[in-house]
Design a protein around this motif. Structure first.
Motif, PDB file in Angstrom:
ATOM      1  N   THR A 173       0.736  -1.293   0.162  1.00  0.00           N
ATOM      2  CA  THR A 173      -0.014  -0.090   0.132  1.00  0.00           C
ATOM      3  C   THR A 173       0.829   1.399   0.037  1.00  0.00           C
ATOM      4  O   THR A 173       1.838   1.231   0.572  1.00  0.00           O
ATOM      5  CB  THR A 173      -0.780  -0.106   1.133  1.00  0.00           C
ATOM      6  OG1 THR A 173      -0.067   0.176   2.489  1.00  0.00           O
ATOM      7  CG2 THR A 173      -1.791  -0.908   1.135  1.00  0.00           C
ATOM      8  N   PHE A 174       0.480   2.186  -0.913  1.00  0.00           N
ATOM      9  CA  PHE A 174       1.026   3.371  -0.603  1.00  0.00           C
ATOM     10  C   PHE A 174       0.439   4.712   0.209  1.00  0.00           C
ATOM     11  O   PHE A 174      -0.822   4.344   0.333  1.00  0.00           O
ATOM     12  CB  PHE A 174       1.145   4.041  -2.164  1.00  0.00           C
ATOM     13  CG  PHE A 174       1.949   3.113  -2.923  1.00  0.00           C
ATOM     14  CD1 PHE A 174       3.035   2.521  -2.435  1.00  0.00           C
ATOM     15  CD2 PHE A 174       1.294   2.823  -4.315  1.00  0.00           C
ATOM     16  CE1 PHE A 174       3.784   1.446  -3.452  1.00  0.00           C
ATOM     17  CE2 PHE A 174       2.125   1.819  -5.026  1.00  0.00           C
ATOM     18  CZ  PHE A 174       3.530   1.398  -4.477  1.00  0.00           C
ATOM     19  N   ALA A 175       0.828   5.525   0.791  1.00  0.00           N
ATOM     20  CA  ALA A 175       0.023   6.663   1.483  1.00  0.00           C
ATOM     21  C   ALA A 175       0.599   7.986   0.855  1.00  0.00           C
ATOM     22  O   ALA A 175       1.330   8.905   1.531  1.00  0.00           O
ATOM     23  CB  ALA A 175       0.752   6.486   2.980  1.00  0.00           C
ATOM     24  N   LEU A 176       0.130   8.095  -0.392  1.00  0.00           N
ATOM     25  CA  LEU A 176       0.476   9.377  -1.036  1.00  0.00           C
ATOM     26  C   LEU A 176      -0.769  10.084  -1.309  1.00  0.00           C
ATOM     27  O   LEU A 176      -1.773   9.445  -1.957  1.00  0.00           O
ATOM     28  CB  LEU A 176       0.938   8.817  -2.694  1.00  0.00           C
ATOM     29  CG  LEU A 176       1.581   9.775  -3.302  1.00  0.00           C
ATOM     30  CD1 LEU A 176       2.641  10.627  -2.750  1.00  0.00           C
ATOM     31  CD2 LEU A 176       2.042   9.145  -4.611  1.00  0.00           C
ATOM     32  N   ARG A 177      -0.833  11.267  -0.733  1.00  0.00           N
ATOM     33  CA  ARG A 177      -1.921  12.261  -1.030  1.00  0.00           C
ATOM     34  C   ARG A 177      -1.947  12.704  -2.190  1.00  0.00           C
ATOM     35  O   ARG A 177      -0.916  12.805  -2.994  1.00  0.00           O
ATOM     36  CB  ARG A 177      -1.944  13.259   0.086  1.00  0.00           C
ATOM     37  CG  ARG A 177      -1.822  12.812   1.237  1.00  0.00           C
ATOM     38  CD  ARG A 177      -1.535  14.241   2.216  1.00  0.00           C
ATOM     39  NE  ARG A 177      -1.248  13.740   3.656  1.00  0.00           N
ATOM     40  CZ  ARG A 177      -0.889  14.792   4.625  1.00  0.00           C
ATOM     41  NH1 ARG A 177      -0.583  16.051   4.248  1.00  0.00           N
ATOM     42  NH2 ARG A 177      -0.662  14.401   5.920  1.00  0.00           N
ATOM     43  N   GLY A 178      -3.070  13.186  -2.689  1.00  0.00           N
ATOM     44  CA  GLY A 178      -3.416  13.910  -3.937  1.00  0.00           C
ATOM     45  C   GLY A 178      -2.548  15.370  -3.573  1.00  0.00           C
ATOM     46  O   GLY A 178      -2.232  15.702  -2.698  1.00  0.00           O
ATOM     47  N   HIS A 179      -2.630  16.113  -4.749  1.00  0.00           N
ATOM     48  CA  HIS A 179      -2.156  17.436  -4.579  1.00  0.00           C
ATOM     49  C   HIS A 179      -2.936  18.307  -4.222  1.00  0.00           C
ATOM     50  O   HIS A 179      -4.159  18.231  -4.480  1.00  0.00           O
ATOM     51  CB  HIS A 179      -1.512  18.031  -6.176  1.00  0.00           C
ATOM     52  CG  HIS A 179      -0.682  19.128  -6.186  1.00  0.00           C
ATOM     53  ND1 HIS A 179      -1.179  20.510  -6.060  1.00  0.00           N
ATOM     54  CD2 HIS A 179       0.485  19.309  -6.196  1.00  0.00           C
ATOM     55  CE1 HIS A 179      -0.201  21.444  -6.147  1.00  0.00           C
ATOM     56  NE2 HIS A 179       0.822  20.677  -6.280  1.00  0.00           N
TER      57      HIS A 179
END
Length: 165
Positions: free
Chosen positions: A20-26
């Motif tokens: 899983t990734f924990a990457l937010r949107g811009h």
């Protein structure tokens, strides 16, 4: 050379295999959603929810991150990268892309170590639980929707291996 990509065919999905990734949107994307009529979806309004959710091992003390939430987050270290990932990062930097230490910092653009919801044994949290979505949120789901949890628990899976090592 073919490389296997693990898939999570069990309760919790890919989070059960820690893929899983924990990457937010811009931030501009969230602001655009609000401007399109989705009240409450500006970046400033959703940021407190990200902060409450996170237990960020690398940037938890930063104003835009949390350090007490149920979701452990960390960035991959150089020694954890595959040769292909390392070559990709090197090529991007050589092409002029800027290294960004925290991809989830508001406005960050560039090359970065991917923030992931990692197993807690990798970030030394006391609970020692794998950070699967099912593990993190099953108790609250079960109290609200017990039949859903029972049905999902009986879902077929190809293989489940548990190890104490």
């Amino acid at each position: 050379m073919a490389r296997p990509l693990p898939r999570g065919k069990l309760l919790g999905g890919c989070s059960s295999t820690n893929a899983t990734f924990a990457l937010r949107g811009h931030p501009a994307d969230y602001d655009a959603w609000e401007q399109a009529g989705n009240e409450g979806w500006s970046f400033d309004e959703v940021l407190p929810f990200f902060i409450r959710l996170e237990n960020d091992a690398d940037f938890g003390q930063a104003a835009c991150h949390g350090d007490g939430g149920p979701l452990p987050i960390r960035r991959y270290r150089d020694d954890e990268l595959t040769d292909v990932a390392q070559a990709g990062l090197t090529a991007l930097e050589q092409a002029g892309c800027t290294w960004v230490p925290d991809a989830n910092a508001p406005g960050a653009v560039g090359v970065f170590a991917l923030p992931a919801s990692a197993p807690t044994w990798l970030i030394t949290l006391p609970s020692r639980l794998i950070s699967a979505t099912a593990e993190r949120f099953a108790r609250s789901l079960h109290s609200r929707w017990p039949r859903l949890c029972e049905a999902k628990a009986r879902a077929p899976m190809d293989r489940l291996t548990c190890s104490a090592s």
